[in-house]
Scaffold this motif. Structure first.
Motif, PDB file in Angstrom:
ATOM      1  N   ALA A   8     -26.658  21.341  11.063  1.00 39.58           N
ATOM      2  CA  ALA A   8     -26.038  21.838   9.841  1.00 39.58           C
ATOM      3  C   ALA A   8     -25.290  23.136  10.137  1.00 39.58           C
ATOM      4  O   ALA A   8     -25.550  23.802  11.137  1.00 39.58           O
ATOM      5  N   SER A   9     -24.363  23.460   9.282  1.00 37.10           N
ATOM      6  CA  SER A   9     -23.504  24.626   9.493  1.00 37.10           C
ATOM      7  C   SER A   9     -24.319  25.895   9.751  1.00 37.10           C
ATOM      8  O   SER A   9     -25.219  26.224   8.984  1.00 37.10           O
ATOM      9  N   GLY A  10     -23.992  26.600  10.839  1.00 36.96           N
ATOM     10  CA  GLY A  10     -24.650  27.851  11.169  1.00 36.96           C
ATOM     11  C   GLY A  10     -25.979  27.718  11.888  1.00 36.96           C
ATOM     12  O   GLY A  10     -26.581  28.714  12.264  1.00 36.96           O
ATOM     13  N   ARG A  11     -26.453  26.517  12.105  1.00 38.88           N
ATOM     14  CA  ARG A  11     -27.735  26.328  12.780  1.00 38.88           C
ATOM     15  C   ARG A  11     -27.511  26.062  14.265  1.00 38.88           C
ATOM     16  O   ARG A  11     -26.467  25.582  14.670  1.00 38.88           O
ATOM     17  N   ILE A  12     -28.514  26.353  15.040  1.00 42.77           N
ATOM     18  CA  ILE A  12     -28.432  26.159  16.491  1.00 42.77           C
ATOM     19  C   ILE A  12     -29.115  24.851  16.864  1.00 42.77           C
ATOM     20  O   ILE A  12     -30.239  24.589  16.444  1.00 42.77           O
ATOM     21  N   ASN A  13     -28.427  24.045  17.646  1.00 39.94           N
ATOM     22  CA  ASN A  13     -29.006  22.829  18.192  1.00 39.94           C
ATOM     23  C   ASN A  13     -29.698  23.218  19.500  1.00 39.94           C
ATOM     24  O   ASN A  13     -29.060  23.355  20.545  1.00 39.94           O
ATOM     25  N   TRP A  14     -31.004  23.404  19.446  1.00 35.90           N
ATOM     26  CA  TRP A  14     -31.749  23.945  20.579  1.00 35.90           C
ATOM     27  C   TRP A  14     -31.738  23.023  21.786  1.00 35.90           C
ATOM     28  O   TRP A  14     -31.743  23.489  22.929  1.00 35.90           O
ATOM     29  N   THR A  15     -31.699  21.726  21.566  1.00 36.27           N
ATOM     30  CA  THR A  15     -31.672  20.792  22.695  1.00 36.27           C
ATOM     31  C   THR A  15     -30.394  20.975  23.514  1.00 36.27           C
ATOM     32  O   THR A  15     -30.453  21.066  24.747  1.00 36.27           O
ATOM     33  N   ASN A  16     -29.260  21.030  22.837  1.00 36.66           N
ATOM     34  CA  ASN A  16     -28.000  21.223  23.557  1.00 36.66           C
ATOM     35  C   ASN A  16     -27.931  22.599  24.200  1.00 36.66           C
ATOM     36  O   ASN A  16     -27.425  22.746  25.308  1.00 36.66           O
ATOM     37  N   LEU A  17     -28.419  23.625  23.501  1.00 30.35           N
ATOM     38  CA  LEU A  17     -28.385  24.977  24.057  1.00 30.35           C
ATOM     39  C   LEU A  17     -29.236  25.078  25.320  1.00 30.35           C
ATOM     40  O   LEU A  17     -28.794  25.648  26.323  1.00 30.35           O
ATOM     41  N   ALA A  61     -16.340  33.880  37.621  1.00 27.71           N
ATOM     42  CA  ALA A  61     -15.288  33.267  36.806  1.00 27.71           C
ATOM     43  C   ALA A  61     -15.499  31.756  36.702  1.00 27.71           C
ATOM     44  O   ALA A  61     -15.313  31.174  35.626  1.00 27.71           O
ATOM     45  N   ALA A  62     -15.886  31.132  37.788  1.00 28.12           N
ATOM     46  CA  ALA A  62     -16.170  29.689  37.761  1.00 28.12           C
ATOM     47  C   ALA A  62     -17.364  29.386  36.865  1.00 28.12           C
ATOM     48  O   ALA A  62     -17.372  28.388  36.147  1.00 28.12           O
ATOM     49  N   LEU A  63     -18.369  30.255  36.884  1.00 28.53           N
ATOM     50  CA  LEU A  63     -19.536  30.060  36.038  1.00 28.53           C
ATOM     51  C   LEU A  63     -19.179  30.208  34.561  1.00 28.53           C
ATOM     52  O   LEU A  63     -19.632  29.423  33.723  1.00 28.53           O
ATOM     53  N   VAL A  64     -18.358  31.174  34.227  1.00 33.01           N
ATOM     54  CA  VAL A  64     -17.915  31.353  32.836  1.00 33.01           C
ATOM     55  C   VAL A  64     -17.103  30.146  32.394  1.00 33.01           C
ATOM     56  O   VAL A  64     -17.280  29.634  31.281  1.00 33.01           O
ATOM     57  N   TRP A  65     -16.222  29.659  33.265  1.00 36.71           N
ATOM     58  CA  TRP A  65     -15.438  28.467  32.948  1.00 36.71           C
ATOM     59  C   TRP A  65     -16.362  27.278  32.689  1.00 36.71           C
ATOM     60  O   TRP A  65     -16.167  26.527  31.728  1.00 36.71           O
ATOM     61  N   PHE A  66     -17.368  27.106  33.537  1.00 32.46           N
ATOM     62  CA  PHE A  66     -18.308  26.007  33.361  1.00 32.46           C
ATOM     63  C   PHE A  66     -19.045  26.121  32.032  1.00 32.46           C
ATOM     64  O   PHE A  66     -19.193  25.137  31.306  1.00 32.46           O
ATOM     65  N   PHE A  67     -19.522  27.327  31.695  1.00 30.27           N
ATOM     66  CA  PHE A  67     -20.287  27.504  30.462  1.00 30.27           C
ATOM     67  C   PHE A  67     -19.417  27.187  29.245  1.00 30.27           C
ATOM     68  O   PHE A  67     -19.877  26.549  28.300  1.00 30.27           O
ATOM     69  N   ARG A  68     -18.167  27.613  29.269  1.00 27.43           N
ATOM     70  CA  ARG A  68     -17.274  27.338  28.142  1.00 27.43           C
ATOM     71  C   ARG A  68     -16.986  25.851  28.013  1.00 27.43           C
ATOM     72  O   ARG A  68     -16.967  25.300  26.914  1.00 27.43           O
ATOM     73  N   ARG A  69     -16.759  25.177  29.132  1.00 24.00           N
ATOM     74  CA  ARG A  69     -16.499  23.736  29.086  1.00 24.00           C
ATOM     75  C   ARG A  69     -17.745  22.959  28.672  1.00 24.00           C
ATOM     76  O   ARG A  69     -17.666  22.011  27.905  1.00 24.00           O
ATOM     77  N   ALA A  70     -18.907  23.372  29.193  1.00 25.81           N
ATOM     78  CA  ALA A  70     -20.146  22.677  28.834  1.00 25.81           C
ATOM     79  C   ALA A  70     -20.470  22.889  27.362  1.00 25.81           C
ATOM     80  O   ALA A  70     -20.990  21.978  26.698  1.00 25.81           O
ATOM     81  N   SER A  71     -20.158  24.060  26.822  1.00 26.44           N
ATOM     82  CA  SER A  71     -20.398  24.313  25.403  1.00 26.44           C
ATOM     83  C   SER A  71     -19.484  23.486  24.511  1.00 26.44           C
ATOM     84  O   SER A  71     -19.850  23.150  23.393  1.00 26.44           O
ATOM     85  N   SER A  72     -18.307  23.136  25.008  1.00 27.27           N
ATOM     86  CA  SER A  72     -17.429  22.292  24.212  1.00 27.27           C
ATOM     87  C   SER A  72     -17.869  20.833  24.244  1.00 27.27           C
ATOM     88  O   SER A  72     -17.683  20.108  23.272  1.00 27.27           O
ATOM     89  N   VAL A  73     -18.494  20.416  25.334  1.00 22.15           N
ATOM     90  CA  VAL A  73     -18.987  19.040  25.438  1.00 22.15           C
ATOM     91  C   VAL A  73     -20.327  18.886  24.718  1.00 22.15           C
ATOM     92  O   VAL A  73     -20.565  17.889  24.049  1.00 22.15           O
ATOM     93  N   GLU A  74     -21.195  19.868  24.869  1.00 18.85           N
ATOM     94  CA  GLU A  74     -22.509  19.879  24.216  1.00 18.85           C
ATOM     95  C   GLU A  74     -22.518  20.995  23.179  1.00 18.85           C
ATOM     96  O   GLU A  74     -23.006  22.096  23.450  1.00 18.85           O
ATOM     97  N   PRO A  75     -21.983  20.760  21.993  1.00 20.47           N
ATOM     98  CA  PRO A  75     -21.910  21.854  21.000  1.00 20.47           C
ATOM     99  C   PRO A  75     -23.302  22.295  20.557  1.00 20.47           C
ATOM    100  O   PRO A  75     -24.097  21.469  20.126  1.00 20.47           O
ATOM    101  N   TRP A  76     -23.575  23.567  20.707  1.00 21.78           N
ATOM    102  CA  TRP A  76     -24.897  24.073  20.341  1.00 21.78           C
ATOM    103  C   TRP A  76     -24.867  24.926  19.086  1.00 21.78           C
ATOM    104  O   TRP A  76     -25.902  25.348  18.608  1.00 21.78           O
ATOM    105  N   ARG A  77     -23.680  25.162  18.559  1.00 21.21           N
ATOM    106  CA  ARG A  77     -23.550  25.870  17.290  1.00 21.21           C
ATOM    107  C   ARG A  77     -23.043  24.926  16.221  1.00 21.21           C
ATOM    108  O   ARG A  77     -22.233  24.058  16.482  1.00 21.21           O
ATOM    109  N   GLY A  78     -23.521  25.143  15.005  1.00 26.04           N
ATOM    110  CA  GLY A  78     -23.126  24.281  13.895  1.00 26.04           C
ATOM    111  C   GLY A  78     -21.908  24.754  13.184  1.00 26.04           C
ATOM    112  O   GLY A  78     -21.303  25.724  13.398  1.00 26.04           O
TER     113      GLY A  78
END
Length: 84
Positions: free
Chosen positions: A9-18, A67-84
């Motif tokens: 739901a909006s504003g909630r954290i999906n703990w599994t994806n995070l 820089a590669a790690l930051v890129w990975f985290f941003r891409r992984a967050s877009s594939v596994e959305p952890w914010r609502g």
């Protein structure tokens, strides 16, 4: 039974994806930082840069690894959305 993950739901954290994204980032981060520092040390030794040159080359390769790690985290967050 559906195996697809639903968005929280909006504003909630999906703990599994995070937890998935953070765990993968920790694993990739340790490997990337270790490889970057080893690369800087080995190349500086091979090229005969001395102590200061070794530190500079290690810092440059470490910055590239982070820089590669930051890129990975941003891409992984877009594939596994952890914010609502």
């Amino acid at each position: 039974m559906s195996q697809t993950a639903s968005a929280p739901a909006s504003g909630r954290i999906n703990w599994t994806n995070l937890i998935t994204v953070v765990s993968a980032a920790i694993l990739l981060g340790t490997e990337t930082v270790g490889a970057a520092l080893a690369f800087g040390w080995a190349m500086a030794g091979w090229l005969g840069f001395g102590d200061i040159g070794t530190w500079i080359l290690e810092a440059l390769s470490l910055a590239l690894g982070v820089a590669a790690l930051v890129w990975f985290f941003r891409r992984a967050s877009s594939v596994e959305p952890w914010r609502g």
